[in-house]
Design a protein around this motif. Structure first.
Motif, short mmCIF file in Angstrom:
data_model
loop_
_atom_site.label_atom_id
_atom_site.label_comp_id
_atom_site.label_asym_id
_atom_site.label_seq_id
_atom_site.Cartn_x
_atom_site.Cartn_y
_atom_site.Cartn_z
N LYS A 197 -43.44 9.11 53.64
CA LYS A 197 -43.30 9.08 55.10
C LYS A 197 -44.65 9.36 55.78
N GLN A 198 -45.39 10.31 55.23
CA GLN A 198 -46.70 10.63 55.82
C GLN A 198 -47.66 9.46 55.65
N LEU A 199 -47.66 8.85 54.48
CA LEU A 199 -48.54 7.72 54.22
C LEU A 199 -48.19 6.53 55.12
N ALA A 200 -46.91 6.30 55.32
CA ALA A 200 -46.48 5.22 56.21
C ALA A 200 -46.96 5.49 57.63
N ARG A 201 -46.80 6.72 58.07
CA ARG A 201 -47.22 7.07 59.43
C ARG A 201 -48.73 6.92 59.60
N GLU A 202 -49.51 7.40 58.65
CA GLU A 202 -50.97 7.40 58.78
C GLU A 202 -51.56 6.00 58.65
N THR A 203 -50.87 5.11 57.95
CA THR A 203 -51.36 3.73 57.81
C THR A 203 -50.73 2.78 58.82
N GLY A 204 -49.77 3.28 59.58
CA GLY A 204 -49.13 2.42 60.57
C GLY A 204 -48.17 1.41 59.99
N LEU A 205 -47.67 1.68 58.79
CA LEU A 205 -46.75 0.74 58.14
C LEU A 205 -45.30 1.17 58.35
N ALA A 206 -44.42 0.19 58.39
CA ALA A 206 -42.99 0.50 58.41
C ALA A 206 -42.62 1.18 57.10
N LEU A 207 -41.72 2.16 57.16
CA LEU A 207 -41.39 2.93 55.97
C LEU A 207 -40.88 2.06 54.81
N PRO A 208 -40.00 1.08 55.03
CA PRO A 208 -39.56 0.24 53.90
C PRO A 208 -40.73 -0.52 53.26
N THR A 209 -41.67 -1.00 54.10
CA THR A 209 -42.84 -1.71 53.57
C THR A 209 -43.69 -0.76 52.73
N ALA A 210 -43.90 0.46 53.25
CA ALA A 210 -44.70 1.44 52.51
C ALA A 210 -44.05 1.78 51.18
N TYR A 211 -42.73 2.00 51.18
CA TYR A 211 -42.02 2.31 49.93
C TYR A 211 -42.20 1.18 48.91
N HIS A 212 -42.03 -0.05 49.37
CA HIS A 212 -42.15 -1.20 48.45
C HIS A 212 -43.55 -1.26 47.84
N LEU A 213 -44.58 -1.12 48.67
CA LEU A 213 -45.95 -1.21 48.17
C LEU A 213 -46.30 -0.02 47.28
N LEU A 214 -45.81 1.16 47.65
CA LEU A 214 -46.08 2.35 46.84
C LEU A 214 -45.45 2.21 45.45
N ARG A 215 -44.23 1.71 45.39
CA ARG A 215 -43.58 1.50 44.09
C ARG A 215 -44.38 0.50 43.24
N THR A 216 -44.87 -0.57 43.89
CA THR A 216 -45.66 -1.56 43.17
C THR A 216 -46.95 -0.95 42.64
N LEU A 217 -47.62 -0.16 43.46
CA LEU A 217 -48.88 0.47 43.06
C LEU A 217 -48.66 1.48 41.93
N VAL A 218 -47.52 2.18 41.96
CA VAL A 218 -47.19 3.10 40.87
C VAL A 218 -46.95 2.31 39.59
N HIS A 219 -46.19 1.22 39.70
CA HIS A 219 -45.88 0.40 38.53
C HIS A 219 -47.16 -0.15 37.88
N GLU A 220 -48.16 -0.51 38.71
CA GLU A 220 -49.40 -1.08 38.19
C GLU A 220 -50.40 0.00 37.76
N GLY A 221 -50.06 1.26 37.99
CA GLY A 221 -50.93 2.34 37.53
C GLY A 221 -51.99 2.79 38.52
N TYR A 222 -51.99 2.19 39.72
CA TYR A 222 -53.00 2.58 40.71
C TYR A 222 -52.61 3.88 41.43
N LEU A 223 -51.33 4.20 41.43
CA LEU A 223 -50.84 5.46 41.96
C LEU A 223 -49.92 6.11 40.94
N ARG A 224 -49.72 7.41 41.07
CA ARG A 224 -48.68 8.09 40.30
C ARG A 224 -47.88 8.96 41.27
N ARG A 225 -46.63 9.18 40.95
CA ARG A 225 -45.74 9.96 41.81
C ARG A 225 -45.31 11.22 41.08
#
Length: 244
Positions: free
Chosen positions: A24-52
């Motif tokens: 939620k904080q990342l979505a707010r700070e980047t100006g992205l809709a929360l569903p869009t942020a969730y989708h991209l964050l999951r993709t980035l985690v899957h590819e190893g660029y982020l971890r949760r």
């Protein structure tokens, strides 16, 4: 292209939070809709660029590897190879520059003896108002950042064609249409015309540019449009090289 830009914004935002940040904080700070942020964050985690971890997102191993010396060299090589390809296919010198930490930085120039680049006879950083590269980068900033830049590097005459004062330049920048090539005619170097195309990946303002002798001015817009088309097709593979 839009998804790449949004993903890069998220990566940059996560990098600013050493202790991690929730979606939620990342979505707010980047100006992205929360569903869009969730989708991209999951993709980035899957590819190893982020971890949760416990609901917080951190940079992953893939992103950390990008900061290594070898990865940095590989990213630079990607950009150098792309510029050389466009230089040869379009038949013009090609430049790559970014606006970073309040400064204009020309990162790479690709030219040939038959099509030489513009000689940097006046510091590019101090004369951003006079060349297409600088004007293109400044056009991507907000008004406050533009005014800050001009307070440190005031408008000055470089050639008889240079914009005369800061107010005139600011008005010109405001009129520039988003994602349209920026052109200038002999404002930085007599006998030369230039065009720059804006590239925004995440929060990084960047540009690819080209120059031509003034007697070939009729080629400028077509060459710029071709460069913009080529960059657009390759932006996905260049995104990490440009923004990190």
């Amino acid at each position: 292209m839009g998804s790449v830009q949004r993903a890069m914004r998220l990566l940059e935002c996560v990098a600013e939070h050493e202790c991690g940040a929730p979606a939620k904080q990342l979505a707010r700070e980047t100006g992205l809709a929360l569903p869009t942020a969730y989708h991209l964050l999951r993709t980035l985690v899957h590819e190893g660029y982020l971890r949760r971890d416990k609901g917080l997102f951190f940079l992953g191993e893939a992103a950390e590897r990008l900061s290594s010396t070898g990865a940095a060299q590989k990213r630079r090589s990607t950009v150098v190879d792309a510029l050389a390809h466009w230089r040869d296919s379009i038949g013009v010198p090609v430049y790559y520059a970014v606006y970073r930490d309040g400064e204009i930085e020309v990162m790479c120039v690709s030219d040939t003896p038959g099509n030489p680049a513009v000689e940097e006879w006046a510091d590019f950083r101090e004369t951003g108002h006079a060349h297409a590269i600088g004007q293109c980068l400044l056009s991507q900033l907000d008004v406050e950042a533009r005014r800050d830049h001009l307070s440190r590097y005031p408008v000055q005459s470089v050639t008889p064609y240079t914009v005369r004062d800061g107010l005139t330049l600011l008005r010109r920048l405001e009129r520039m249409r988003r994602m349209q090539p920026v052109t200038e005619r002999q404002e930085y170097a007599l006998g030369t015309v230039c065009a720059a195309i804006p590239i925004t990946v995440g929060t990084t303002a960047a540009t690819m540019a080209l120059s031509l002798p003034v007697h070939q001015e009729d080629r400028l817009l077509l060459a710029a449009q071709r460069l913009q088309s080529e960059v657009g097709r390759k932006l996905g593979s260049l995104a990490l090289s440009i923004s990190i």
